[in-house]
Design a protein around this motif. Structure first.
Motif, PDB file in Angstrom:
ATOM      1  N   GLU A  98      77.386 -22.852  70.698  1.00 25.72           N
ATOM      2  CA  GLU A  98      76.137 -22.848  71.462  1.00 25.72           C
ATOM      3  C   GLU A  98      75.553 -21.429  71.527  1.00 25.72           C
ATOM      4  N   TRP A 130      67.354 -27.269  70.848  1.00 26.53           N
ATOM      5  CA  TRP A 130      67.920 -28.081  71.929  1.00 26.53           C
ATOM      6  C   TRP A 130      68.534 -29.368  71.380  1.00 26.53           C
ATOM      7  N   LEU A 174      70.620 -22.085  75.751  1.00 22.58           N
ATOM      8  CA  LEU A 174      71.793 -22.311  74.901  1.00 22.58           C
ATOM      9  C   LEU A 174      72.811 -21.189  75.052  1.00 22.58           C
ATOM     10  N   GLY A 228      71.744 -28.245  69.715  1.00 22.07           N
ATOM     11  CA  GLY A 228      72.741 -27.681  70.642  1.00 22.07           C
ATOM     12  C   GLY A 228      73.221 -28.660  71.687  1.00 22.07           C
TER      13      GLY A 228
END
Lengths: 215, 102
Positions: A176, A194, A151, A197
């Motif tokens: 992010e 995840w 990220l 993001g």
């Protein structure tokens, strides 16, 4: 001064507009963000399913899942995660390329020009470095840091690329990076990170861009 | 001094010429189609303005082949850049003068 009063000012505005149009790639469609986000959500769902099938519930050990006995699906975690990653990446790239070329064609813009190349290059450099960094962490067994690191590097890539496209990309990048930094202190929650993001943020950003610029 | 300014003004007086120079200030080697699409002009129209800028020595051109297609791209010369910056300063001066009058 006999000229109309706003003439020089208008010239300056024209110059500014032209410079901006030349130096920025504005063809990236918001819908490609939505597409990428949906693929990311699907990938996260698959991973979660895999973990549940392997007898783990919740997120707490998501990337640490390294079972003593084989997984009931017959795929080792390495193979499964790699396939899952390839699926998400391919889906995201395909939808990105599809919606962007469609938009360029509708607007009659060239897609493969020096600007696109420069945008891709400035995205690719941090991504490549990040990819190698994450592979190295995998190699050394620091699984917990892989998700936040992806990220962070992805966000840095977006910030780097935002110079060559809509400035809004800068803010997506910041989000992010912030999410990744936050995640460094919550190791084991990688899958949730995840999902937020790459899934939720992409869909949100894509919809915002779509309504802001494309309707 | 007055002569130089009026000469500058002539070279940049047209929207298209100004547009070409603005684009070439931020980008090295821009090709013809890119200029044409961004300025929304016809080929012939753009070509005549490019010729005018070339005559002033403000831009230079490069012809090459991409695959089998001929491709012409343009770049601002140092002289062109200097003239453009002068023109910007000139515009700024006028705007400031007008502000003062109001």
């Amino acid at each position: 001064m006999t000229r109309s009063p706003n003439h020089p000012l208008k010239q300056l505005q024209d110059i500014h507009r032209m410079m901006e149009r030349t130096s920025k790639f504005i063809g990236l469609s918001g819908l490609s963000g939505v597409g990428a986000g949906l693929f990311a959500l699907a990938g996260a769902a698959l991973a979660q399913w895999y973990l549940l099938a392997g007898g783990l519930n919740g997120y707490s050990h998501s990337l640490h899942y390294w079972p003593a006995q084989p997984h009931p699906w017959g795929w080792s975690p390495m193979v499964f995660y790699s396939l899952d990653a390839v699926f998400v990446l391919a889906g995201a790239l395909t939808s990105g390329i599809y919606f962007t070329t469609r938009r360029s064609r509708m607007k009659g813009q060239a897609i493969w020009d020096p600007l696109t190349k420069r945008l891709l290059l400035s995205l690719a450099i941090p991504l490549l470095a990040g990819g190698i960094f994450c592979l190295a962490m995998f190699y050394h067994g620091f699984f917990g840091f892989v998700a936040p690191a992806t990220l962070i590097f992805y966000g840095l890539a977006l910030i780097n690329g935002s110079k060559h496209t809509l400035h809004d990309l800068y803010y997506l990048g910041l989000c992010e990076v912030a999410l990744g930094c936050f995640g460094l202190f919550f190791v084991g929650w990688g899958l949730l990170l995840w999902t937020i993001g790459f899934g939720a943020l992409h869909i949100l950003y894509g919809l915002l861009m779509y309504y802001k610029y494309e309707r | 001094m007055k002569g130089i300014i009026s000469q500058l003004r002539k070279a940049f007086d047209h929207r298209i010429r100004l547009g070409v120079m603005s684009m070439l200030m931020v980008e090295e080697w821009v090709d013809f189609t890119h200029l044409r699409d961004n300025l929304e002009v016809s080929d012939g129209n753009l070509a005549s303005h490019l010729k005018a800028l070339d005559r002033e020595g403000y831009i230079e051109l490069r012809k090459q082949f991409i695959g089998r297609k001929p491709n012409t791209s343009y770049r601002a010369t140092d002289k062109g850049r200097a003239a453009f910056i002068d023109h910007l300063a000139y515009l700024e001066k006028i705007i400031n003068l007008q502000r003062g009058e109001q």
